[in-house]
Motif scaffolding. Structure first.
Motif, PDB file in Angstrom:
ATOM      1  N   TYR A 106       6.292  87.228   9.330  1.00 35.36           N
ATOM      2  CA  TYR A 106       6.899  86.409  10.589  1.00 35.36           C
ATOM      3  C   TYR A 106       7.250  84.871  10.934  1.00 35.36           C
ATOM      4  O   TYR A 106       5.737  84.438  10.333  1.00 35.36           O
ATOM      5  CB  TYR A 106       6.484  86.930  11.762  1.00 35.36           C
ATOM      6  CG  TYR A 106       6.572  88.338  12.623  1.00 35.36           C
ATOM      7  CD1 TYR A 106       7.656  88.616  12.960  1.00 35.36           C
ATOM      8  CD2 TYR A 106       6.304  89.279  11.803  1.00 35.36           C
ATOM      9  CE1 TYR A 106       8.166  89.888  13.218  1.00 35.36           C
ATOM     10  CE2 TYR A 106       6.015  90.575  11.782  1.00 35.36           C
ATOM     11  CZ  TYR A 106       7.959  90.825  13.062  1.00 35.36           C
ATOM     12  OH  TYR A 106       7.402  92.212  13.527  1.00 35.36           O
ATOM     13  N   VAL A 107       7.925  84.411  11.457  1.00 34.45           N
ATOM     14  CA  VAL A 107       7.919  82.606  11.467  1.00 34.45           C
ATOM     15  C   VAL A 107       7.422  82.306  13.161  1.00 34.45           C
ATOM     16  O   VAL A 107       8.688  82.613  13.368  1.00 34.45           O
ATOM     17  CB  VAL A 107       9.282  82.067  10.581  1.00 34.45           C
ATOM     18  CG1 VAL A 107       8.498  80.241  11.357  1.00 34.45           C
ATOM     19  CG2 VAL A 107       9.385  82.301   9.173  1.00 34.45           C
ATOM     20  N   ALA A 108       6.405  82.117  12.777  1.00 35.35           N
ATOM     21  CA  ALA A 108       6.054  82.137  15.095  1.00 35.35           C
ATOM     22  C   ALA A 108       6.106  80.505  15.347  1.00 35.35           C
ATOM     23  O   ALA A 108       5.706  79.656  14.396  1.00 35.35           O
ATOM     24  CB  ALA A 108       4.530  82.541  14.741  1.00 35.35           C
ATOM     25  N   PHE A 109       6.193  80.169  15.952  1.00 35.93           N
ATOM     26  CA  PHE A 109       6.253  79.003  17.310  1.00 35.93           C
ATOM     27  C   PHE A 109       6.260  78.935  18.440  1.00 35.93           C
ATOM     28  O   PHE A 109       6.023  80.245  19.422  1.00 35.93           O
ATOM     29  CB  PHE A 109       7.333  78.956  17.034  1.00 35.93           C
ATOM     30  CG  PHE A 109       9.362  79.528  17.771  1.00 35.93           C
ATOM     31  CD1 PHE A 109       9.453  79.193  18.974  1.00 35.93           C
ATOM     32  CD2 PHE A 109       9.232  80.338  16.993  1.00 35.93           C
ATOM     33  CE1 PHE A 109       9.875  79.869  19.425  1.00 35.93           C
ATOM     34  CE2 PHE A 109      10.617  81.116  16.900  1.00 35.93           C
ATOM     35  CZ  PHE A 109      10.636  80.576  18.367  1.00 35.93           C
ATOM     36  N   ASN A 110       5.251  78.260  19.573  1.00 32.65           N
ATOM     37  CA  ASN A 110       5.231  78.117  20.607  1.00 32.65           C
ATOM     38  C   ASN A 110       7.165  77.594  20.881  1.00 32.65           C
ATOM     39  O   ASN A 110       7.714  76.681  20.722  1.00 32.65           O
ATOM     40  CB  ASN A 110       4.468  77.001  20.370  1.00 32.65           C
ATOM     41  CG  ASN A 110       3.805  76.963  22.310  1.00 32.65           C
ATOM     42  OD1 ASN A 110       5.132  77.286  23.021  1.00 32.65           O
ATOM     43  ND2 ASN A 110       3.294  76.348  22.375  1.00 32.65           N
ATOM     44  N   PRO A 111       7.947  78.286  22.215  1.00 34.28           N
ATOM     45  CA  PRO A 111       8.885  77.997  22.747  1.00 34.28           C
ATOM     46  C   PRO A 111       8.708  76.660  23.436  1.00 34.28           C
ATOM     47  O   PRO A 111      10.026  76.386  23.567  1.00 34.28           O
ATOM     48  CB  PRO A 111       8.436  79.176  23.878  1.00 34.28           C
ATOM     49  CG  PRO A 111       8.077  80.440  22.711  1.00 34.28           C
ATOM     50  CD  PRO A 111       7.148  79.952  22.102  1.00 34.28           C
ATOM     51  N   ALA A 112       7.844  76.146  24.140  1.00 38.64           N
ATOM     52  CA  ALA A 112       7.638  74.595  24.397  1.00 38.64           C
ATOM     53  C   ALA A 112       7.866  74.325  23.441  1.00 38.64           C
ATOM     54  O   ALA A 112       8.463  72.657  23.690  1.00 38.64           O
ATOM     55  CB  ALA A 112       6.167  74.650  25.541  1.00 38.64           C
ATOM     56  N   CYS A 139       7.217  84.573  18.250  1.00 40.41           N
ATOM     57  CA  CYS A 139       6.688  83.270  19.606  1.00 40.41           C
ATOM     58  C   CYS A 139       5.024  83.934  19.383  1.00 40.41           C
ATOM     59  O   CYS A 139       4.505  84.824  19.088  1.00 40.41           O
ATOM     60  CB  CYS A 139       7.554  83.646  20.753  1.00 40.41           C
ATOM     61  SG  CYS A 139       9.026  83.639  20.926  1.00 40.41           S
ATOM     62  N   ALA A 140       4.504  82.879  19.216  1.00 42.21           N
ATOM     63  CA  ALA A 140       2.553  82.955  19.503  1.00 42.21           C
ATOM     64  C   ALA A 140       2.774  82.695  21.546  1.00 42.21           C
ATOM     65  O   ALA A 140       1.346  83.100  21.098  1.00 42.21           O
ATOM     66  CB  ALA A 140       2.124  81.243  18.766  1.00 42.21           C
ATOM     67  N   GLY A 144       7.887  81.449  28.189  1.00 43.08           N
ATOM     68  CA  GLY A 144      10.011  81.537  27.111  1.00 43.08           C
ATOM     69  C   GLY A 144      10.515  81.460  26.027  1.00 43.08           C
ATOM     70  O   GLY A 144      11.202  81.200  25.094  1.00 43.08           O
ATOM     71  N   CYS A 145       9.510  82.800  26.257  1.00 41.64           N
ATOM     72  CA  CYS A 145       9.332  83.782  24.152  1.00 41.64           C
ATOM     73  C   CYS A 145      11.071  84.419  24.427  1.00 41.64           C
ATOM     74  O   CYS A 145      11.545  84.290  23.540  1.00 41.64           O
ATOM     75  CB  CYS A 145       8.504  84.680  23.725  1.00 41.64           C
ATOM     76  SG  CYS A 145       9.077  85.882  22.278  1.00 41.64           S
ATOM     77  N   GLY A 146      11.673  85.006  25.216  1.00 36.91           N
ATOM     78  CA  GLY A 146      13.393  86.148  25.585  1.00 36.91           C
ATOM     79  C   GLY A 146      12.506  87.349  25.085  1.00 36.91           C
ATOM     80  O   GLY A 146      11.718  87.786  25.602  1.00 36.91           O
ATOM     81  N   ASP A 147      12.903  87.210  23.811  1.00 32.33           N
ATOM     82  CA  ASP A 147      13.223  89.122  23.890  1.00 32.33           C
ATOM     83  C   ASP A 147      13.016  89.109  21.833  1.00 32.33           C
ATOM     84  O   ASP A 147      12.628  89.972  21.305  1.00 32.33           O
ATOM     85  CB  ASP A 147      14.680  89.577  23.260  1.00 32.33           C
ATOM     86  CG  ASP A 147      15.590  89.720  24.430  1.00 32.33           C
ATOM     87  OD1 ASP A 147      15.054  90.075  25.328  1.00 32.33           O
ATOM     88  OD2 ASP A 147      16.840  89.804  24.171  1.00 32.33           O
TER      89      ASP A 147
END
Length: 203
Positions: A106-112, A139-140, A144-147
């Protein structure tokens, strides 16, 4: 009068023939000029492309720079391109680095900070796929992550590469996550360092 008319007719025919011949010469001249221009343009482009290429050796790897691809080297018989050389990112701290299994990552990120369409996230996903891993965005944080799936470094058992904006530019490990921290504007630096480490080009 008959002789005069006959002479005038002959003179007119001769002039017409000369006019046609001159036009043919002009056409051949123009065609040749155009061919010379085209050949000259091709040669100029070739010379310029050759002049814009550079070659550098780093840790036994030969890097070739072109305007079209950036810095390119060969790894396991395949060409890989980078925005920067390893020598351009020596300021990136490396607190730790652990290998990633060839499997789901997984490549995770903060949606902000990023989205699944961000160049940085897609760069990581594309490269991990190139190395034989199944890479997916995540998402981390849930807001705001969505699906997309939400990943927690303390509980996940999957490979996780987490890109986050920070006040430092470094690579570190946090439980099961490999965290790529980047100051604003340093995102590509930390990503490129990670890619070089994953390939074994940078220790």
């Amino acid at each position: 009068m008959k002789k005069y008319k006959h002479a005038k007719t002959i003179e007119t025919k001769v002039e017409v023939k000369k006019s046609i011949w001159k036009n043919k010469q002009m056409l051949w001249f123009m065609a040749g000029f155009i061919i010379v221009l085209m050949v000259g343009s091709v040669l100029t482009m070739w010379i310029e492309s050759e002049g814009n290429s550079q070659e550098i050796d780093y840790n036994g790897h030969k890097f070739i720079y072109t305007d079209q691809k950036g810095w390119t080297t060969t790894v396991n018989g395949q060409q890989v391109s980078f925005e920067m050389l390893p020598s351009d990112i020596t300021g990136v701290k490396k607190e730790s680095f652990f290998g990633l299994d060839v499997g789901k990552t997984y490549v995770a990120f903060n949606p902000a900070e990023f989205s699944e369409k961000s160049y940085e996230i897609n760069r990581l996903i594309s490269f991990l796929s190139f190395t034989g891993r199944q890479a997916f965005p995540a998402c981390a944080k849930e807001e705001g992550c969505g699906d997309l799936p939400v990943i927690n470094c303390t509980s996940t058992t999957s490979n996780v590469v987490y890109l986050v904006v920070s006040n430092e530019t470094k690579i570190k490990q946090d439980y099961n996550c490999l965290i790529l921290e980047a100051k604003p504007g340093d995102e590509l630096k930390v990503i490129t360092m990670f890619l070089y480490q994953l390939l074994g080009i940078e220790k």
